[in-house]
Design an enzyme around this catalytic site. Structure first.
Site, PDB file in Angstrom:
ATOM      1  N   GLY A  11       0.804  -1.230   0.000  1.00  0.00           N
ATOM      2  CA  GLY A  11       0.000   0.000   0.000  1.00  0.00           C
ATOM      3  C   GLY A  11       0.832   1.274   0.000  1.00  0.00           C
ATOM      4  O   GLY A  11       2.075   1.237  -0.012  1.00  0.00           O
ATOM      5  N   TYR A  99      -3.626   2.683  12.321  1.00  0.00           N
ATOM      6  CA  TYR A  99      -4.085   3.972  11.780  1.00  0.00           C
ATOM      7  C   TYR A  99      -5.606   4.060  11.799  1.00  0.00           C
ATOM      8  O   TYR A  99      -6.301   3.132  11.388  1.00  0.00           O
ATOM      9  CB  TYR A  99      -3.557   4.161  10.347  1.00  0.00           C
ATOM     10  CG  TYR A  99      -2.050   4.182  10.347  1.00  0.00           C
ATOM     11  CD1 TYR A  99      -1.357   5.365  10.561  1.00  0.00           C
ATOM     12  CD2 TYR A  99      -1.327   2.991  10.242  1.00  0.00           C
ATOM     13  CE1 TYR A  99       0.030   5.377  10.650  1.00  0.00           C
ATOM     14  CE2 TYR A  99       0.063   2.986  10.330  1.00  0.00           C
ATOM     15  CZ  TYR A  99       0.726   4.180  10.535  1.00  0.00           C
ATOM     16  OH  TYR A  99       2.097   4.184  10.635  1.00  0.00           O
ATOM     17  N   TYR A 125     -17.903   2.270   6.981  1.00  0.00           N
ATOM     18  CA  TYR A 125     -16.425   2.381   6.985  1.00  0.00           C
ATOM     19  C   TYR A 125     -15.978   3.007   8.307  1.00  0.00           C
ATOM     20  O   TYR A 125     -15.092   2.485   8.993  1.00  0.00           O
ATOM     21  CB  TYR A 125     -15.974   3.244   5.801  1.00  0.00           C
ATOM     22  CG  TYR A 125     -14.544   3.740   5.899  1.00  0.00           C
ATOM     23  CD1 TYR A 125     -13.463   2.900   5.623  1.00  0.00           C
ATOM     24  CD2 TYR A 125     -14.268   5.066   6.269  1.00  0.00           C
ATOM     25  CE1 TYR A 125     -12.151   3.366   5.724  1.00  0.00           C
ATOM     26  CE2 TYR A 125     -12.959   5.526   6.366  1.00  0.00           C
ATOM     27  CZ  TYR A 125     -11.907   4.674   6.099  1.00  0.00           C
ATOM     28  OH  TYR A 125     -10.611   5.131   6.201  1.00  0.00           O
TER      29      TYR A 125
HETATM   30  N1  LIG Z   1      -5.549   6.952   2.365  1.00  0.00           N
HETATM   31  C1  LIG Z   1      -6.273   7.791   3.116  1.00  0.00           C
HETATM   32  O1  LIG Z   1      -6.734   8.840   2.653  1.00  0.00           O
HETATM   33  C2  LIG Z   1      -6.541   7.459   4.555  1.00  0.00           C
HETATM   34  C3  LIG Z   1      -7.378   8.300   5.309  1.00  0.00           C
HETATM   35  C4  LIG Z   1      -7.615   7.987   6.649  1.00  0.00           C
HETATM   36  C5  LIG Z   1      -7.027   6.863   7.203  1.00  0.00           C
HETATM   37  N2  LIG Z   1      -6.216   6.068   6.437  1.00  0.00           N
HETATM   38  C6  LIG Z   1      -5.626   4.874   7.050  1.00  0.00           C
HETATM   39  O2  LIG Z   1      -4.212   4.886   6.898  1.00  0.00           O
HETATM   40  C7  LIG Z   1      -3.733   3.530   6.800  1.00  0.00           C
HETATM   41  C8  LIG Z   1      -2.820   3.397   5.599  1.00  0.00           C
HETATM   42  O3  LIG Z   1      -3.564   3.689   4.439  1.00  0.00           O
HETATM   43  P1  LIG Z   1      -2.974   3.577   2.962  1.00  0.00           P
HETATM   44  O4  LIG Z   1      -3.394   4.796   2.234  1.00  0.00           O
HETATM   45  O5  LIG Z   1      -1.541   3.198   2.976  1.00  0.00           O
HETATM   46  O6  LIG Z   1      -3.837   2.351   2.429  1.00  0.00           O
HETATM   47  P2  LIG Z   1      -3.708   1.521   1.067  1.00  0.00           P
HETATM   48  O7  LIG Z   1      -2.725   2.146   0.144  1.00  0.00           O
HETATM   49  O8  LIG Z   1      -5.111   1.287   0.596  1.00  0.00           O
HETATM   50  O9  LIG Z   1      -3.086   0.153   1.561  1.00  0.00           O
HETATM   51  C9  LIG Z   1      -3.835  -0.746   2.317  1.00  0.00           C
HETATM   52  C10 LIG Z   1      -3.321  -2.128   2.033  1.00  0.00           C
HETATM   53  O10 LIG Z   1      -4.092  -3.048   2.828  1.00  0.00           O
HETATM   54  C11 LIG Z   1      -4.188  -4.242   2.097  1.00  0.00           C
HETATM   55  N3  LIG Z   1      -5.282  -5.078   2.580  1.00  0.00           N
HETATM   56  C12 LIG Z   1      -6.604  -5.012   2.290  1.00  0.00           C
HETATM   57  N4  LIG Z   1      -7.258  -5.990   2.930  1.00  0.00           N
HETATM   58  C13 LIG Z   1      -6.337  -6.680   3.651  1.00  0.00           C
HETATM   59  C14 LIG Z   1      -6.400  -7.799   4.522  1.00  0.00           C
HETATM   60  N5  LIG Z   1      -7.547  -8.454   4.753  1.00  0.00           N
HETATM   61  N6  LIG Z   1      -5.254  -8.226   5.109  1.00  0.00           N
HETATM   62  C15 LIG Z   1      -4.069  -7.614   4.855  1.00  0.00           C
HETATM   63  N7  LIG Z   1      -3.936  -6.590   4.003  1.00  0.00           N
HETATM   64  C16 LIG Z   1      -5.075  -6.105   3.423  1.00  0.00           C
HETATM   65  C17 LIG Z   1      -4.375  -3.801   0.660  1.00  0.00           C
HETATM   66  O11 LIG Z   1      -3.962  -4.829  -0.201  1.00  0.00           O
HETATM   67  P3  LIG Z   1      -4.857  -5.223  -1.506  1.00  0.00           P
HETATM   68  O12 LIG Z   1      -4.987  -3.945  -2.277  1.00  0.00           O
HETATM   69  O13 LIG Z   1      -4.034  -6.265  -2.149  1.00  0.00           O
HETATM   70  O14 LIG Z   1      -6.157  -5.716  -0.975  1.00  0.00           O
HETATM   71  C18 LIG Z   1      -3.467  -2.575   0.582  1.00  0.00           C
HETATM   72  O15 LIG Z   1      -2.199  -2.894   0.040  1.00  0.00           O
HETATM   73  C19 LIG Z   1      -4.987   2.652   6.780  1.00  0.00           C
HETATM   74  O16 LIG Z   1      -5.294   2.186   8.076  1.00  0.00           O
HETATM   75  C20 LIG Z   1      -6.072   3.609   6.350  1.00  0.00           C
HETATM   76  O17 LIG Z   1      -7.368   3.206   6.770  1.00  0.00           O
HETATM   77  C21 LIG Z   1      -5.954   6.340   5.139  1.00  0.00           C
END
Ligand SMILES: NC(=O)c1ccc[n+]([C@@H]2O[C@H](COP(=O)([O-])OP(=O)(O)OC[C@H]3O[C@@H](n4cnc5c(N)ncnc54)[C@H](OP(=O)(O)O)[C@@H]3O)[C@@H](O)[C@H]2O)c1
Length: 289
Positions: A11, A99, A125
């Site tokens: 991610g 997070y 969500y």
């Molecule tokens: N991005 C934002 O704007 C935002 C905002 C608020 C909070 N956050 C939080 O910040 C954190 C990091 O976010 P990010 O942007 O780095 O997220 P990201 O790029 O969407 O990465 C999340 C990763 O989790 C993996 N994943 C999904 N289901 C899974 C499972 N069952 N077991 C293990 N891995 C799994 C996905 O893999 P696949 O794609 O292969 O499924 C993806 O690689 C998360 O907790 C997110 O909720 C993000």
């Protein structure tokens, strides 16, 4: 040397952690299949095999709209999975970094939310993410939860952040619309990765709001992305953006309108300002040339 296991290894945030990994930390990045949050036995096996001192859980089910239909799956990734992981980590005296999201708030406050403000998730969500972060905090006082918002940054293959979406639409000459009634804080993924490592060094635990410097509407955020992209010569000129209200998109899902979080608690602990998303945006765009 501290061994840190990072989940969600493919991610955005994991990528940024990989980029800044310091030599005195030994990182292992495990992807979805290798460390599946919905598979407790697999997680226990991996922790026993890798024996990390810290787990950084970047994995999550982040497709906000799809959480409404994929209720069971999204809950198991965002709520019960982190709960199980937090308990496994607590049993083995492993610090878990997790997070959360600004969406835990309902938007009624209209001034920056602090960590002690009551949450009131409006959609599935948000409810799942809230249940997950609370379970992590309950499992051990050493566990750390960083609530963040509107994360953006470079990734070798992933182009789903708002910055990419706006740039792509501009390059394809599509009409741009953005909401004036959704306000939050864009947060630069390299900064979030950096704060995470600093907090691990400080052995900090508890809940922190981890965002850059100030709130902005989606509409203004879109305009600033385009202005900076034009200044960086990634697009020839700044196209018009039509301001709309969230109701224009006819979504049945409720979204909070104001979820600006104050980063004061984290800033105080780190002993410095947490930086501006605008300078993070400029750096990201400069790398895209
Ligand atoms: N991005 C934002 O704007 C935002 C905002 C608020 C909070 N956050 C939080 O910040 C954190 C990091 O976010 P990010 O942007 O780095 O997220 P990201 O790029 O969407 O990465 C999340 C990763 O989790 C993996 N994943 C999904 N289901 C899974 C499972 N069952 N077991 C293990 N891995 C799994 C996905 O893999 P696949 O794609 O292969 O499924 C993806 O690689 C998360 O907790 C997110 O909720 C993000």
């Amino acid at each position: 040397m501290k061994h840190i296991l990072v989940t969600g290894g493919a991610g955005l945030l994991a990528h940024q952690l990989k980029k800044i990994a310091p030599p005195d930390f030994n990182f292992s990045f495990l992807g979805h299949a290798e460390f599946d949050l919905t598979n407790k036995d697999l997680m226990a096996q991996r922790l026993a095999a890798w024996q990390p001192q810290v787990v950084i859980n970047t994995a999550a089910y982040n497709l906000v709209d799809r959480c409404e239909t994929e209720r069971e799956l999204s809950w198991s990734v965002n709520a019960t999975g982190p709960e199980a992981l937090a308990k496994l980590c607590a049993e083995k005296n492993i610090r878990l970094v997790h997070y959360g999201t600004d969406y835990v708030f309902d938007g009624a406050k209209k001034s920056p939310y602090v960590e002690t403000d009551a949450a009131n998730p409006l959609n599935h969500y948000a409810a799942g993410k809230f249940a997950g972060e609370q379970a992590v905090l309950r499992a051990a006082p050493q566990h750390l939860v960083l609530r963040t918002s509107w994360v953006f940054g470079r990734h070798p293959t992933q182009t789903k952040s708002f910055v990419h979406t706006i740039l792509k639409a501009a390059r394809e000459g599509r009409a741009l619309k953005a909401t004036t009634d959704q306000i939050s804080v864009p947060t630069c993924a390299p900064d979030l990765a950096q704060w995470t490592l600093e907090l691990i060094r400080q052995e900090a635990g508890g809940l922190f709001h981890a965002v850059n410097d100030e709130g902005v509407s989606r509409f203004d955020w879109a305009k600033i992305i385009l202005e900076e992209a034009a200044a960086a010569k990634l697009i020839p000129a700044v196209p018009p953006v039509e301001p709309v209200l969230s109701s224009f998109f006819n979504s049945t899902m409720r979204r909070p309108d104001y979820t600006v979080m104050s980063n004061e608690k984290l800033s105080r602990l780190l002993g410095r300002e947490l930086g501006s998303w605008r300078s993070g945006l400029k750096k990201m765009l400069a790398q895209m040339k």
